[in-house]
Scaffold this motif. Structure first.
Motif, PDB file in Angstrom:
ATOM      1  N   THR A  96       0.870  -1.096   0.238  1.00 51.30           N
ATOM      2  CA  THR A  96       0.192   0.031   0.108  1.00 51.30           C
ATOM      3  C   THR A  96       0.814   1.276  -0.138  1.00 51.30           C
ATOM      4  O   THR A  96       0.563   2.231  -0.700  1.00 51.30           O
ATOM      5  CB  THR A  96      -1.172  -0.021   1.154  1.00 51.30           C
ATOM      6  N   SER A  97       1.849   1.320   0.670  1.00 49.09           N
ATOM      7  CA  SER A  97       2.944   2.237   1.028  1.00 49.09           C
ATOM      8  C   SER A  97       3.457   2.589  -0.476  1.00 49.09           C
ATOM      9  O   SER A  97       3.648   3.899  -0.854  1.00 49.09           O
ATOM     10  CB  SER A  97       3.987   2.134   2.118  1.00 49.09           C
TER      11      SER A  97
ATOM     12  N   PHE B 241      10.097   6.832  -6.561  1.00 49.27           N
ATOM     13  CA  PHE B 241       9.546   5.878  -7.672  1.00 49.27           C
ATOM     14  C   PHE B 241      10.742   4.910  -8.070  1.00 49.27           C
ATOM     15  O   PHE B 241      10.516   3.802  -8.172  1.00 49.27           O
ATOM     16  CB  PHE B 241       9.129   6.677  -8.691  1.00 49.27           C
ATOM     17  N   GLN B 242      11.569   5.256  -8.161  1.00 52.31           N
ATOM     18  CA  GLN B 242      12.950   4.660  -8.553  1.00 52.31           C
ATOM     19  C   GLN B 242      13.256   3.426  -7.388  1.00 52.31           C
ATOM     20  O   GLN B 242      13.780   2.301  -7.777  1.00 52.31           O
ATOM     21  CB  GLN B 242      14.059   5.209  -8.994  1.00 52.31           C
ATOM     22  N   THR B 243      12.988   3.827  -6.318  1.00 55.56           N
ATOM     23  CA  THR B 243      13.242   2.781  -5.267  1.00 55.56           C
ATOM     24  C   THR B 243      12.241   1.731  -5.201  1.00 55.56           C
ATOM     25  O   THR B 243      12.478   0.591  -4.829  1.00 55.56           O
ATOM     26  CB  THR B 243      13.016   3.363  -3.718  1.00 55.56           C
ATOM     27  N   ILE B 244      11.135   1.953  -6.053  1.00 54.72           N
ATOM     28  CA  ILE B 244      10.021   0.966  -5.923  1.00 54.72           C
ATOM     29  C   ILE B 244      10.113   0.067  -7.295  1.00 54.72           C
ATOM     30  O   ILE B 244      10.001  -1.089  -7.355  1.00 54.72           O
ATOM     31  CB  ILE B 244       8.685   1.530  -5.737  1.00 54.72           C
ATOM     32  N   VAL B 245      10.580   0.814  -8.421  1.00 46.99           N
ATOM     33  CA  VAL B 245      10.728   0.385  -9.720  1.00 46.99           C
ATOM     34  C   VAL B 245      12.308   0.754 -10.195  1.00 46.99           C
ATOM     35  O   VAL B 245      12.667   1.595 -10.682  1.00 46.99           O
ATOM     36  CB  VAL B 245       9.873   1.132 -10.978  1.00 46.99           C
ATOM     37  N   PRO B 246      13.357  -0.268  -9.625  1.00 43.75           N
ATOM     38  CA  PRO B 246      14.793  -0.016  -9.813  1.00 43.75           C
ATOM     39  C   PRO B 246      15.014  -0.465 -11.264  1.00 43.75           C
ATOM     40  O   PRO B 246      16.291   0.255 -11.731  1.00 43.75           O
ATOM     41  CB  PRO B 246      15.471  -0.662  -8.629  1.00 43.75           C
TER      42      PRO B 246
END
Length: 98
Positions: free
Chosen positions: A16-17, A51-56
């Motif tokens: 969720t986060s 965003f990049q930490t979630i989609v690296p």
């Protein structure tokens, strides 16, 4: 302005986060196109880093950008390119939809 009846590209394995973080980034990209004053480049770049930490992975980022652009008409890639090239406000013109 983009049509308001599209769904953001989200992944089932995101928490969720993470969904909130990614959605916030998508909303800033939209705002760069839709708000008359655009958005602050520093705010957009900060949201992009989150965003990049979630989609690296770059390939996944490109897939999400393509899905987002197909749905909204807005390009994450072009928006971020402009944000990196200037200080102050990022104001995008038009959409990529026909």
């Amino acid at each position: 302005m983009a049509e308001e009846d599209y769904a953001y590209p989200l992944r089932a394995d995101w928490t969720t986060s993470e969904i909130v973080t990614v959605t916030t980034f998508y909303q800033l990209v939209e705002a760069a196109y839709e708000r008359s004053q655009g958005v602050q480049a520093v705010e957009l770049i900060a949201a992009y880093r989150e965003f990049q930490t979630i989609v690296p992975q770059k390939f996944e980022e490109k897939n999400i950008d393509q899905e987002f652009e197909e749905a909204s008409g807005y390009s994450i890639y072009r928006t971020m390119k402009q944000a990196r090239q200037q200080d102050g406000q990022v104001k995008m013109k038009g959409t990529t939809r026909s």
